[in-house]
Design an enzyme around this catalytic site. Structure first.
Site, PDB file in Angstrom:
ATOM      1  N   MET A  23       0.842  -1.201   0.000  1.00 31.09           N
ATOM      2  CA  MET A  23       0.000   0.000   0.000  1.00 31.09           C
ATOM      3  C   MET A  23       0.880   1.255   0.000  1.00 31.09           C
ATOM      4  SD  MET A  23      -3.464  -0.845   2.025  1.00 31.09           S
ATOM      5  CE  MET A  23      -2.886  -0.515   3.671  1.00 31.09           C
ATOM      6  N   LEU A  26       6.718   3.152   1.444  1.00 34.74           N
ATOM      7  CA  LEU A  26       7.674   2.042   1.510  1.00 34.74           C
ATOM      8  C   LEU A  26       8.710   2.253   2.611  1.00 34.74           C
ATOM      9  CD1 LEU A  26       8.342   1.418  -2.308  1.00 34.74           C
ATOM     10  CD2 LEU A  26       6.604   0.372  -0.814  1.00 34.74           C
ATOM     11  N   HIS A  27       9.092   1.138   3.224  1.00 39.68           N
ATOM     12  CA  HIS A  27      10.157   1.161   4.233  1.00 39.68           C
ATOM     13  C   HIS A  27      11.010  -0.097   4.048  1.00 39.68           C
ATOM     14  CE1 HIS A  27       7.673  -1.795   6.248  1.00 39.68           C
ATOM     15  NE2 HIS A  27       6.676  -0.918   6.389  1.00 39.68           N
ATOM     16  N   HIS A  30       9.319  -3.481   3.318  1.00 39.82           N
ATOM     17  CA  HIS A  30       8.942  -3.700   1.915  1.00 39.82           C
ATOM     18  C   HIS A  30      10.187  -4.012   1.075  1.00 39.82           C
ATOM     19  CE1 HIS A  30       5.696  -0.706   3.202  1.00 39.82           C
ATOM     20  NE2 HIS A  30       4.998  -1.772   2.881  1.00 39.82           N
ATOM     21  N   ASP A 144       2.423  -9.361   9.008  1.00 48.04           N
ATOM     22  CA  ASP A 144       0.960  -9.464   8.965  1.00 48.04           C
ATOM     23  C   ASP A 144       0.585 -10.943   8.840  1.00 48.04           C
ATOM     24  OD1 ASP A 144       0.210  -6.517   8.806  1.00 48.04           O
ATOM     25  OD2 ASP A 144       1.683  -6.709   7.210  1.00 48.04           O
ATOM     26  N   VAL A 170      11.045  -7.281   9.377  1.00 51.79           N
ATOM     27  CA  VAL A 170      12.204  -6.403   9.553  1.00 51.79           C
ATOM     28  C   VAL A 170      11.899  -5.442  10.709  1.00 51.79           C
ATOM     29  CG1 VAL A 170      13.657  -4.634   8.479  1.00 51.79           C
ATOM     30  CG2 VAL A 170      12.820  -6.576   7.133  1.00 51.79           C
ATOM     31  N   SER A 179       6.721  -0.341  10.193  1.00 52.25           N
ATOM     32  CA  SER A 179       5.350  -0.243   9.676  1.00 52.25           C
ATOM     33  C   SER A 179       5.150   1.164   9.124  1.00 52.25           C
ATOM     34  CB  SER A 179       4.349  -0.495  10.802  1.00 52.25           C
ATOM     35  OG  SER A 179       3.079   0.014  10.453  1.00 52.25           O
TER      36      SER A 179
END
Ligand code: AMP
Length: 272
Positions: A23, A26-27, A30, A144, A170, A179
């Site tokens: 969604m 990004l971090h 991802h 998740d 992570v 998150s």
């Protein structure tokens, strides 16, 4: 990196891609999925789609972060080949209410019980994206975990294309799971938030040391500690197969947590 909005782009490439649905905002969580996809596949597709059907009307759909330029830069730097930015109309051509997938059982527990309909939205969008992209492998985060169990069950039940791979969570160096919503923590909450992980690890150790005792009793100390700085929605030992609550440790168990702060709920879990 190609930026694509039209789903028909994928008609010419069935079965080729590693796929990371997101969604956005990004971090490094991802990015770790993207790196795994790059390791295993010739070409990597990342989708960014804030899916309206998984948010209830009172939830944060409108204020969900959408830093699209930064996301493009991060995707490019991570070596993404195709960034897929579909419109709501192309994902849901007959409207967002036209069709819903419901995976029985697991969808109604924990997050599903607290957010009715959430996992129907997740299952529906994942199915839709898999049918558009037709990937070789799709990568999801263990962060998740309930979502991954539902997606696995859906793909197995419906025979959706490609395989599913679940990759480790992570974390920041202090243990907080990355998150997109962490930016909503106040600085005081940010300081306390790693306790979610620390208490989970403490409980894991206790459960493994006292296998035969009731896990629910062993978790009580951690629950009380956490309740001093956040509202716990759940802190439970559950089965990795179907997420039913466990009285005692079994071979495939997972400790799941959902904690509410002022402006954000955080989810985490650790395998036991
Ligand atoms: P989201 O953009 O939040 O829908 O997440 C997209 C994918 O990234 C999902 O498969 C998530 O489980 C995964 N993800 C989110 N946070 C993390 C993390 N800290 N570590 C690994 N994967 C993550």
């Amino acid at each position: 990196m190609k930026i694509i909005t039209d789903p028909s782009f994928f008609h010419s490439y069935p079965g080729k891609f590693g796929f990371v649905p997101t969604m956005g905002a990004l971090h490094e969580g991802h990015i770790s999925l993207i790196h795994e996809a790059k390791r295993e596949c010739d070409q990597v597709v990342v989708s960014i789609f804030v899916n309206p059907t998984q948010f209830a009307p009172h939830e944060d759909f409108n204020r969900y972060p959408r830093p699209i330029e930064r996301d493009q830069e991060m995707a490019e730097a991570a070596g993404v080949d195709v960034l897929f930015l579909p419109s709501v109309e192309s994902v849901y051509p007959l409207g967002v209410d036209a069709a819903r997938i419901h995976i029985e059982g697991v969808s109604d527990l924990w997050e599903g019980e607290l957010r009715p309909g959430h996992f129907d939205g997740v299952a529906t969008v994942v199915a839709r994206l898999l049918l558009i992209v037709c990937p070789k492998t799709t990568y999801f985060g263990q962060k998740d975990i309930q979502q991954t169990i539902i997606v696995n069950r859906m793909c197995y039940s419906l025979g959706l294309p490609g395989r599913i791979k679940v990759c480790p969570t992570v974390r920041e160096s202090d243990g907080l799971a990355l998150s997109s919503r962490n930016i909503y923590l106040s600085s005081k909450e940010r300081q306390m938030a790693p306790l979610i992980y620390n208490c989970s690890e403490e409980s894991k150790k206790m459960i493994l040391d006292h296998r035969l005792e009731k896990a629910s009793v062993l978790l009580e100390g951690s629950r009380m500690k956490l309740a001093q700085f956040c509202s716990l929605d759940y802190f439970e030992l559950v089965s990795l197969d179907d997420m039913r609550p466990l009285e005692r440790y079994e071979k495939e168990s997972v400790l799941i947590v959902a904690a509410r702060f002022e402006a954000v709920r955080l989810l985490d879990n650790i395998l036991i």
